[in-house]
Design an enzyme around this catalytic site. Structure first.
Site, short mmCIF file in Angstrom:
data_model
loop_
_atom_site.label_atom_id
_atom_site.label_comp_id
_atom_site.label_asym_id
_atom_site.label_seq_id
_atom_site.Cartn_x
_atom_site.Cartn_y
_atom_site.Cartn_z
CD GLU A 124 3.42 -0.94 2.58
OE1 GLU A 124 3.87 -0.41 3.22
OE2 GLU A 124 2.85 -1.89 2.73
CG ASP B 237 6.74 -6.71 3.44
OD1 ASP B 237 5.44 -7.28 4.29
OD2 ASP B 237 7.09 -5.75 3.30
#
Length: 677
Positions: free
Chosen positions: A223, A49
């Site tokens: 998320e 990420d």
């Protein structure tokens, strides 16, 4: 390399190439198979990420989930890079390391322009990172701050700022400044919903509300949320709030993906104004995840900018690239536009990417049919941008578009299906599609109606990805591909009839990565085994067991030296200078610093078997830089640690051979690697 055949004290001939006496960069830097030319990738190791996206003092900061010691997901750190133009990136040292409170999961960063934290110590405004820490599955929220433009970071002594309230999934804080209420707002992913907190100072947080029950897709854990306000194009003075949420599974093309909601936000509560059971997908490919936007973009710019991780949790750990794994998407500008079905988000590549265009070619008013040959037959490349407009209502073609990265029995098809009114990417024949069964799962299609009888495609192709923007970013498809290096062909095609191509421009795109940061006067480095990469710390080697790399330079008598650091390992390990070695290092000498056994060791491999010649016991610390030097004169060897002679020994087994480097059961880095007579 040969075993010693000369009398003691007689110096053999030097066998150095011309480049031996001058510093030389490795031409293979960022040139491995599948390594993107213009997408961001770490120099080495695992990345996922994007984190901590903040703009400050003329720099875009990109932090990212990083495992510095492996190619698969592992103990998370924050890697770090900066850019002045969103195109060319400068790698910086790891910003945040795990500590006693846990590893460093995803989060965000802001510029604390009003010094609400009280962290400011000089003239620079503090940058504050807000991140999840995970220890044995318990997740808490912590902060760190920097007063030197993000170069060094201090963790707040009062961490965690939000303890775990009893939730298994409690992570990925995205923090924004809400001007109307003069408060910081944090969005947290809490299982299948988003939790909203507020704070006056980034230290003390109050729970405000939650969002998500009965809304959107719940195919997987939520998320990496984001929340931002956007003007509605064509409607002066109207703005709406967009909440962006990543979904760990069950996305539109399978596995992980992203959805968004459009509505209102009053500083404490977000309200979705689209039908709650209608899922708005951000990207219809399989490889766009965890995108978050940059904080603190100046009002004079005014854009909302973001990028995402180009992978999918179904197969991310298995993608066959080395010495790095994973890339970010190109940076994109996000806008909000009204359509007949409601307000929708559109995306466009940032304008700065035009700076890497090469000489373009343009075509206008061409008829494409199955029989009229390939208009692009003369073009070849592995990184380019295509801008094309097709007139759908003038031809009978059921399908049309492009085949990119074509080669022997492989291609990636980017097309438009007239019957289903959809834009699609088909990577089933794109190259290596068998490394994981979830990778080759058919077409990835996005609904797309023609506008005034026209369909536009803007396509970014790189060595291992395609990003397709349909009708000015109305729909986007992002997919990674793994073609053979030689597959560089390009075709425009039509099936079952003809289609009119109103216009098309193809821009080759240049590589954005420059010279290697590895400093050495030796060249011709060839990996023998293990994983090796040039990094800002030097040439990095990693393996379980021995990992070797050799230069093309050979010598008999010499001084050979380098700065060496052992970064990590299974119980720690060692890094060595290799000399008078054969091509597979079955024979040769090594001088190492061994952090596992706290020793400097001089030893040799003879027909693959190791034997110690001499050693010096001294503490060797993981992470510390040591200067290791070997002086060879005939059968006499002198080994220095930090310019202190620690070993003097004699051995006459090998007379000459190649220079190299070795990492043993560790990640080791070597910088300022020089040899001289």
């Amino acid at each position: 390399m040969k075993k010693r055949m000369i009398q003691m004290g007689i110096i053999g001939a030097m066998m150095f190439p011309e480049a031996f006496s001058a510093a030389a960069a490795d031409p293979d830097y960022y040139n491995e198979d599948h390594r993107p030319k213009y997408h961001f990738t770490p120099e080495a190791n695992w990345m996922n990420d994007p984190n901590g996206m903040v703009y400050y003092a003329g720099e875009y900061h990109l932090f990212y989930q990083y495992h510095p010691y492996g190619l698969r997901w592992g103990p998370m750190h924050w890697g770090h890079a900066v850019s002045k133009d969103l195109v060319k990136w400068e790698h910086l040292p790891v910003a945040l390391y795990p500590d006693e409170k846990g590893t460093i999961f995803s989060g965000s960063a802001v510029a604390d322009r009003h010094n609400t934290t009280g962290f400011q110590t000089g003239t620079e405004k503090p940058l504050v990172a807000i991140y999840t820490q995970d220890r044995s599955g318990e997740q808490v929220q912590s902060i760190a701050y920097s007063n030197d433009k993000g170069r060094t970071w201090t963790k707040y002594s009062g961490n965690p700022v939000i303890p775990n309230p009893g939730k298994r999934d409690f992570r990925d804080p995205k923090v924004i400044w809400h001007e109307q209420t003069k408060k910081w707002v944090m969005l947290l992913a809490g299982g299948d919903r988003i939790l909203i907190y507020t704070s006056p100072d980034l230290k003390r947080w109050t729970y405000a509300s939650e969002f998500g029950e009965g809304e959107g897709s719940h195919g997987g854990v939520w998320e990496c949320p984001d929340l931002f306000e956007l003007p509605v194009e064509g409607r002066p003075n109207e703005t709406k709030w967009v909440m962006q949420v990543s979904v760990g599974d069950g996305a539109v093309s399978g596995g992980s993906g992203m959805q968004y909601f459009v509505g209102s936000f009053d500083g404490t509560t977000f309200k979705n104004e689209n039908p709650p059971n209608r899922v708005l997908w951000t990207d219809y490919g399989k490889d766009f995840y965890a995108a978050v936007s940059w904080s603190d973009i100046p009002k004079s710019d005014g854009r909302r900018l973001w990028l995402g991780w180009m992978s999918n949790w179904q197969y991310a750990n298995d993608v066959p690239t080395s010495p790095w794994r994973s890339a970010m998407s190109i940076p994109r500008e996000v806008k909000l536009k009204a359509f007949s079905e409601g307000l929708r988000m559109i995306q466009a590549p940032v304008a700065e990417l035009q700076s890497i265009r090469g000489a373009s070619q343009t075509w206008k008013n061409k008829i494409i049919s199955p029989r009229n040959g390939n208009l692009l037959k003369g073009l070849s490349g592995d990184a380019y941008e295509i801008n094309a407009e097709f007139q759908v209502n003038t031809g009978a073609a059921a399908e049309f578009g492009f085949k990119v990265r074509t080669g022997e029995n492989e291609y990636t098809k980017i097309g438009y299906s007239k019957n289903s009114a959809s834009l699609f990417v088909d990577r089933s024949q794109s190259g290596n599609v068998s490394f994981n069964p979830n990778f080759n799962t058919g077409k990835h299609a996005a609904p797309l109606e023609p506008v005034a009888g026209k369909v536009k495609m803007r396509i970014y192709v790189d060595r291992s990805s395609v990003e397709v923007f349909g009708n000015d970013g109305r729909q986007v498809i992002t997919d990674i591909i793994l073609p053979d290096q030689s597959s560089k062909g390009l075709e425009v095609y039509a099936s079952n009839g003809f289609v009119k191509l109103n216009s098309m421009t193809v821009h080759p795109l240049k590589k954005v990565w420059g010279a290697s940061p590895f400093q050495s006067n030796l060249t011709g480095w060839t990996t023998v085994n293990g994983v090796w990469a040039d990094t800002i710390d030097g040439k990095q080697g990693r393996s379980e067991g021995d990992s070797f790399i050799l230069s093309s330079a050979k010598a008999t008598d010499f001084t050979y030296e380098a700065d060496v650091a052992i970064k990590d390992g299974n119980g720690r390990g060692a890094g060595a200078l290799v000399f008078r070695a054969d091509q597979d290092v079955k024979n040769g000498y090594l001088a190492n610093v061994d952090a596992k056994h706290d020793v400097v060791k001089f030893f040799k491999f003879e027909d693959g078997s190791a034997s110690v010649i001499a050693e010096h016991r001294t503490p060797i610390e993981t992470g510390r830089k040591y200067h290791l030097k070997t002086v060879a004169r005939g059968a006499n060897f002198y080994i220095y640690l930090d310019d202190q002679l620690v070993i003097s020994a004699r051995d006459s087994t090998f007379a000459d051979g190649a220079f190299g480097l070795n990492a043993w059961d560790a990640t080791a880095v070597f910088q300022h690697v020089y040899a001289k007579r």
